[in-house]
Design a protein around this motif. Structure first.
Motif, PDB file in Angstrom:
ATOM      1  N   ARG A   1      -6.030   0.824  -5.405  1.00 40.75           N
ATOM      2  CA  ARG A   1      -5.055   1.777  -4.871  1.00 40.75           C
ATOM      3  C   ARG A   1      -4.317   1.133  -3.697  1.00 40.75           C
ATOM      4  NH1 ARG A   1      -3.550   4.848  -8.376  1.00 40.75           N
ATOM      5  NH2 ARG A   1      -5.236   5.582  -9.655  1.00 40.75           N
ATOM      6  N   CYS A   2      -3.013   1.368  -3.635  1.00 38.76           N
ATOM      7  CA  CYS A   2      -2.170   0.806  -2.578  1.00 38.76           C
ATOM      8  C   CYS A   2      -2.599   1.354  -1.215  1.00 38.76           C
ATOM      9  CB  CYS A   2      -0.704   1.126  -2.858  1.00 38.76           C
ATOM     10  SG  CYS A   2       0.434   0.478  -1.602  1.00 38.76           S
ATOM     11  N   GLY A   3      -2.724   0.461  -0.241  1.00 37.85           N
ATOM     12  CA  GLY A   3      -3.109   0.861   1.106  1.00 37.85           C
ATOM     13  C   GLY A   3      -2.017   1.612   1.844  1.00 37.85           C
ATOM     14  N   TYR A   4      -0.795   1.594   1.320  1.00 40.86           N
ATOM     15  CA  TYR A   4       0.328   2.261   1.992  1.00 40.86           C
ATOM     16  C   TYR A   4       0.712   3.572   1.316  1.00 40.86           C
ATOM     17  CZ  TYR A   4       0.634  -2.361   4.070  1.00 40.86           C
ATOM     18  OH  TYR A   4       0.341  -3.526   4.714  1.00 40.86           O
ATOM     19  N   CYS A   5       0.866   3.565  -0.020  1.00 40.92           N
ATOM     20  CA  CYS A   5       1.346   4.781  -0.698  1.00 40.92           C
ATOM     21  C   CYS A   5       0.289   5.443  -1.585  1.00 40.92           C
ATOM     22  CB  CYS A   5       2.598   4.469  -1.529  1.00 40.92           C
ATOM     23  SG  CYS A   5       2.281   3.449  -2.993  1.00 40.92           S
ATOM     24  N   GLY A   6      -0.785   4.743  -1.913  1.00 42.08           N
ATOM     25  CA  GLY A   6      -1.859   5.329  -2.711  1.00 42.08           C
ATOM     26  C   GLY A   6      -1.691   5.191  -4.216  1.00 42.08           C
ATOM     27  N   LYS A   7      -0.595   4.583  -4.674  1.00 42.25           N
ATOM     28  CA  LYS A   7      -0.398   4.395  -6.114  1.00 42.25           C
ATOM     29  C   LYS A   7      -1.232   3.232  -6.611  1.00 42.25           C
ATOM     30  CE  LYS A   7       4.255   6.292  -6.160  1.00 42.25           C
ATOM     31  NZ  LYS A   7       5.675   5.990  -6.310  1.00 42.25           N
ATOM     32  N   ALA A   8      -1.217   3.009  -7.910  1.00 48.76           N
ATOM     33  CA  ALA A   8      -1.985   1.917  -8.505  1.00 48.76           C
ATOM     34  C   ALA A   8      -1.517   0.581  -7.938  1.00 48.76           C
ATOM     35  CB  ALA A   8      -1.828   1.933 -10.022  1.00 48.76           C
ATOM     36  N   ALA A   9      -2.458  -0.256  -7.539  1.00 49.75           N
ATOM     37  CA  ALA A   9      -2.140  -1.542  -6.914  1.00 49.75           C
ATOM     38  C   ALA A   9      -2.456  -2.687  -7.853  1.00 49.75           C
ATOM     39  CB  ALA A   9      -2.935  -1.701  -5.624  1.00 49.75           C
ATOM     40  N   SER A  10      -1.594  -3.697  -7.828  1.00 48.17           N
ATOM     41  CA  SER A  10      -1.826  -4.886  -8.648  1.00 48.17           C
ATOM     42  C   SER A  10      -1.729  -6.156  -7.814  1.00 48.17           C
ATOM     43  CB  SER A  10      -0.814  -4.939  -9.797  1.00 48.17           C
ATOM     44  OG  SER A  10       0.502  -4.950  -9.272  1.00 48.17           O
ATOM     45  N   THR A  11      -1.319  -6.044  -6.555  1.00 46.09           N
ATOM     46  CA  THR A  11      -1.215  -7.210  -5.679  1.00 46.09           C
ATOM     47  C   THR A  11      -1.987  -6.931  -4.398  1.00 46.09           C
ATOM     48  OG1 THR A  11       0.774  -6.411  -4.547  1.00 46.09           O
ATOM     49  CG2 THR A  11       1.110  -7.716  -6.547  1.00 46.09           C
ATOM     50  N   ILE A  12      -2.073  -7.948  -3.541  1.00 47.98           N
ATOM     51  CA  ILE A  12      -2.674  -7.746  -2.225  1.00 47.98           C
ATOM     52  C   ILE A  12      -1.631  -8.083  -1.164  1.00 47.98           C
ATOM     53  CG2 ILE A  12      -5.050  -8.121  -2.954  1.00 47.98           C
ATOM     54  CD1 ILE A  12      -4.866 -10.920  -1.725  1.00 47.98           C
ATOM     55  N   ASP A  13      -1.785  -7.512   0.022  1.00 41.45           N
ATOM     56  CA  ASP A  13      -0.822  -7.699   1.093  1.00 41.45           C
ATOM     57  C   ASP A  13      -1.546  -8.043   2.381  1.00 41.45           C
ATOM     58  OD1 ASP A  13       1.856  -7.431   2.338  1.00 41.45           O
ATOM     59  OD2 ASP A  13       0.897  -5.766   3.398  1.00 41.45           O
ATOM     60  N   HIS A  14      -0.954  -8.944   3.156  1.00 40.75           N
ATOM     61  CA  HIS A  14      -1.453  -9.256   4.491  1.00 40.75           C
ATOM     62  C   HIS A  14      -0.852  -8.229   5.443  1.00 40.75           C
ATOM     63  CE1 HIS A  14      -2.179 -13.114   2.522  1.00 40.75           C
ATOM     64  NE2 HIS A  14      -3.043 -13.355   3.489  1.00 40.75           N
ATOM     65  N   VAL A  15      -1.683  -7.462   6.124  1.00 37.31           N
ATOM     66  CA  VAL A  15      -1.197  -6.457   7.070  1.00 37.31           C
ATOM     67  C   VAL A  15      -0.368  -7.158   8.149  1.00 37.31           C
ATOM     68  CG1 VAL A  15      -1.856  -4.644   8.687  1.00 37.31           C
ATOM     69  CG2 VAL A  15      -3.160  -4.963   6.584  1.00 37.31           C
TER      70      VAL A  15
ATOM     71  N   VAL B   1      -5.118  -5.851   2.232  1.00 39.43           N
ATOM     72  CA  VAL B   1      -5.242  -4.565   1.549  1.00 39.43           C
ATOM     73  C   VAL B   1      -4.629  -4.688   0.164  1.00 39.43           C
ATOM     74  CG1 VAL B   1      -5.234  -3.101   3.607  1.00 39.43           C
ATOM     75  CG2 VAL B   1      -3.075  -3.669   2.510  1.00 39.43           C
ATOM     76  N   ALA B   2      -5.115  -3.863  -0.752  1.00 37.04           N
ATOM     77  CA  ALA B   2      -4.491  -3.771  -2.069  1.00 37.04           C
ATOM     78  C   ALA B   2      -3.125  -3.127  -1.888  1.00 37.04           C
ATOM     79  CB  ALA B   2      -5.362  -2.943  -3.006  1.00 37.04           C
TER      80      ALA B   2
ATOM     81  N   PRO C   1       3.311  -3.277   9.328  1.00 36.12           N
ATOM     82  CA  PRO C   1       3.456  -1.843   9.036  1.00 36.12           C
ATOM     83  C   PRO C   1       4.134  -1.077  10.181  1.00 36.12           C
ATOM     84  CG  PRO C   1       1.259  -2.575   8.465  1.00 36.12           C
ATOM     85  CD  PRO C   1       1.933  -3.712   9.160  1.00 36.12           C
ATOM     86  N   GLN C   2       3.896  -1.479  11.431  1.00 37.73           N
ATOM     87  CA  GLN C   2       4.510  -0.801  12.572  1.00 37.73           C
ATOM     88  C   GLN C   2       6.025  -0.972  12.540  1.00 37.73           C
ATOM     89  OE1 GLN C   2       1.917  -2.984  12.928  1.00 37.73           O
ATOM     90  NE2 GLN C   2       0.289  -1.499  13.318  1.00 37.73           N
ATOM     91  N   GLU C   3       6.502  -2.154  12.182  1.00 38.09           N
ATOM     92  CA  GLU C   3       7.943  -2.396  12.093  1.00 38.09           C
ATOM     93  C   GLU C   3       8.589  -1.570  10.984  1.00 38.09           C
ATOM     94  OE1 GLU C   3       7.824  -7.037  13.650  1.00 38.09           O
ATOM     95  OE2 GLU C   3       8.055  -6.607  11.524  1.00 38.09           O
ATOM     96  N   MET C   4       7.811  -1.221   9.965  1.00 37.55           N
ATOM     97  CA  MET C   4       8.319  -0.425   8.849  1.00 37.55           C
ATOM     98  C   MET C   4       8.113   1.076   9.081  1.00 37.55           C
ATOM     99  SD  MET C   4       9.424  -2.582   6.577  1.00 37.55           S
ATOM    100  CE  MET C   4       9.544  -1.528   5.170  1.00 37.55           C
ATOM    101  N   ASN C   5       7.445   1.415  10.180  1.00 32.90           N
ATOM    102  CA  ASN C   5       7.030   2.803  10.454  1.00 32.90           C
ATOM    103  C   ASN C   5       6.117   3.335   9.350  1.00 32.90           C
ATOM    104  OD1 ASN C   5       8.337   3.138  12.943  1.00 32.90           O
ATOM    105  ND2 ASN C   5      10.288   3.456  11.879  1.00 32.90           N
ATOM    106  N   TRP C   6       5.243   2.462   8.869  1.00 31.69           N
ATOM    107  CA  TRP C   6       4.254   2.818   7.849  1.00 31.69           C
ATOM    108  C   TRP C   6       2.884   2.895   8.502  1.00 31.69           C
ATOM    109  CZ3 TRP C   6       5.203  -0.820   3.059  1.00 31.69           C
ATOM    110  CH2 TRP C   6       6.428  -0.501   2.459  1.00 31.69           C
ATOM    111  N   GLU C   7       1.999   3.652   7.874  1.00 29.46           N
ATOM    112  CA  GLU C   7       0.605   3.696   8.318  1.00 29.46           C
ATOM    113  C   GLU C   7      -0.294   3.352   7.153  1.00 29.46           C
ATOM    114  OE1 GLU C   7      -0.918   7.042  10.412  1.00 29.46           O
ATOM    115  OE2 GLU C   7       0.993   7.386  11.451  1.00 29.46           O
ATOM    116  N   LEU C   8      -1.346   2.624   7.453  1.00 26.01           N
ATOM    117  CA  LEU C   8      -2.348   2.344   6.423  1.00 26.01           C
ATOM    118  C   LEU C   8      -3.145   3.611   6.159  1.00 26.01           C
ATOM    119  CD1 LEU C   8      -3.712  -1.158   7.430  1.00 26.01           C
ATOM    120  CD2 LEU C   8      -2.662  -0.553   5.262  1.00 26.01           C
ATOM    121  N   ARG C   9      -3.525   3.818   4.914  1.00 27.75           N
ATOM    122  CA  ARG C   9      -4.289   5.006   4.541  1.00 27.75           C
ATOM    123  C   ARG C   9      -5.751   4.893   4.995  1.00 27.75           C
ATOM    124  NH1 ARG C   9      -4.660   5.233  -0.848  1.00 27.75           N
ATOM    125  NH2 ARG C   9      -5.008   7.467  -0.892  1.00 27.75           N
TER     126      ARG C   9
END
Length: 165
Positions: free
Chosen positions: A82-96, A111-112, A126-134
């Motif tokens: 599951r995506c660490g940002y939106c919660g949808k199905a994840a297929s890649t990984i991301d460096h926070v 995170v996935a 994520p802060q620059e995007m105004n996103w929060e990790l779940r």
């Protein structure tokens, strides 16, 4: 057929072949806790119980803490795909914290991530995007991560693996 080996303190140590487990039992280095009743092992003079779970008679000290190596598959499994940002199905990984800014390949920084969020985020935090990790990423814990071979579990192992979690 595989056998779960428990340390004398009931923590899971390894998964070995039933032949190796039988040798440990016959040399009195382990005791059978659970066995497969329908599949005995036939010797030249008698039959033996096929061990499913054995416990060592003496405590074996495991040197150092068991560190789980960071892998793409491991990060996806830890995050339940599951995506660490939106919660949808994840297929890649991301460096926070992106690698270009000194972000490490660590359990705490990976995170996935779904392809859409990964492409949108790019080389930003994520802060620059105004996103929060779940959730807060952390190293995985439990016997299923530190003991090799427990991904294909036998139902008889579950109570012993649950003790270590």
């Amino acid at each position: 057929m595989r056998t779960l080996v428990l340390n004398a303190g009931y923590e899971p140590l390894a998964v070995v072949s039933f032949k190796r487990a039988l040798v440990l039992v016959m040399n009195e280095k382990a005791t059978v806790i659970e066995h497969t009743e329908t599949e005995p092992v036939w010797g030249t003079r008698r039959s033996y119980e096929r061990p499913a779970v054995i416990i060592l008679t003496r405590y074996v000290r495991v040197p150092g803490g068991r560190r789980v190596p960071v892998t793409r598959r491991g990060v996806l499994r830890r995050d339940n795909h599951r995506c660490g940002y939106c919660g949808k199905a994840a297929s890649t990984i991301d460096h926070v914290l992106p690698r270009s800014r000194g972000g490490a390949d660590s359990w705490e920084n990976l995170v996935a991530c779904c392809l859409r969020c990964n492409n949108t985020k790019g080389d930003r935090t994520p802060q620059e995007m105004n996103w929060e990790l779940r959730f807060t990423p952390h190293p995985p814990r439990g016997a299923q991560w530190t003991v090799r071979g427990t991904e294909r579990t036998d139902p008889r192992w579950e109570p012993y693996l649950a003790l270590a979690a």
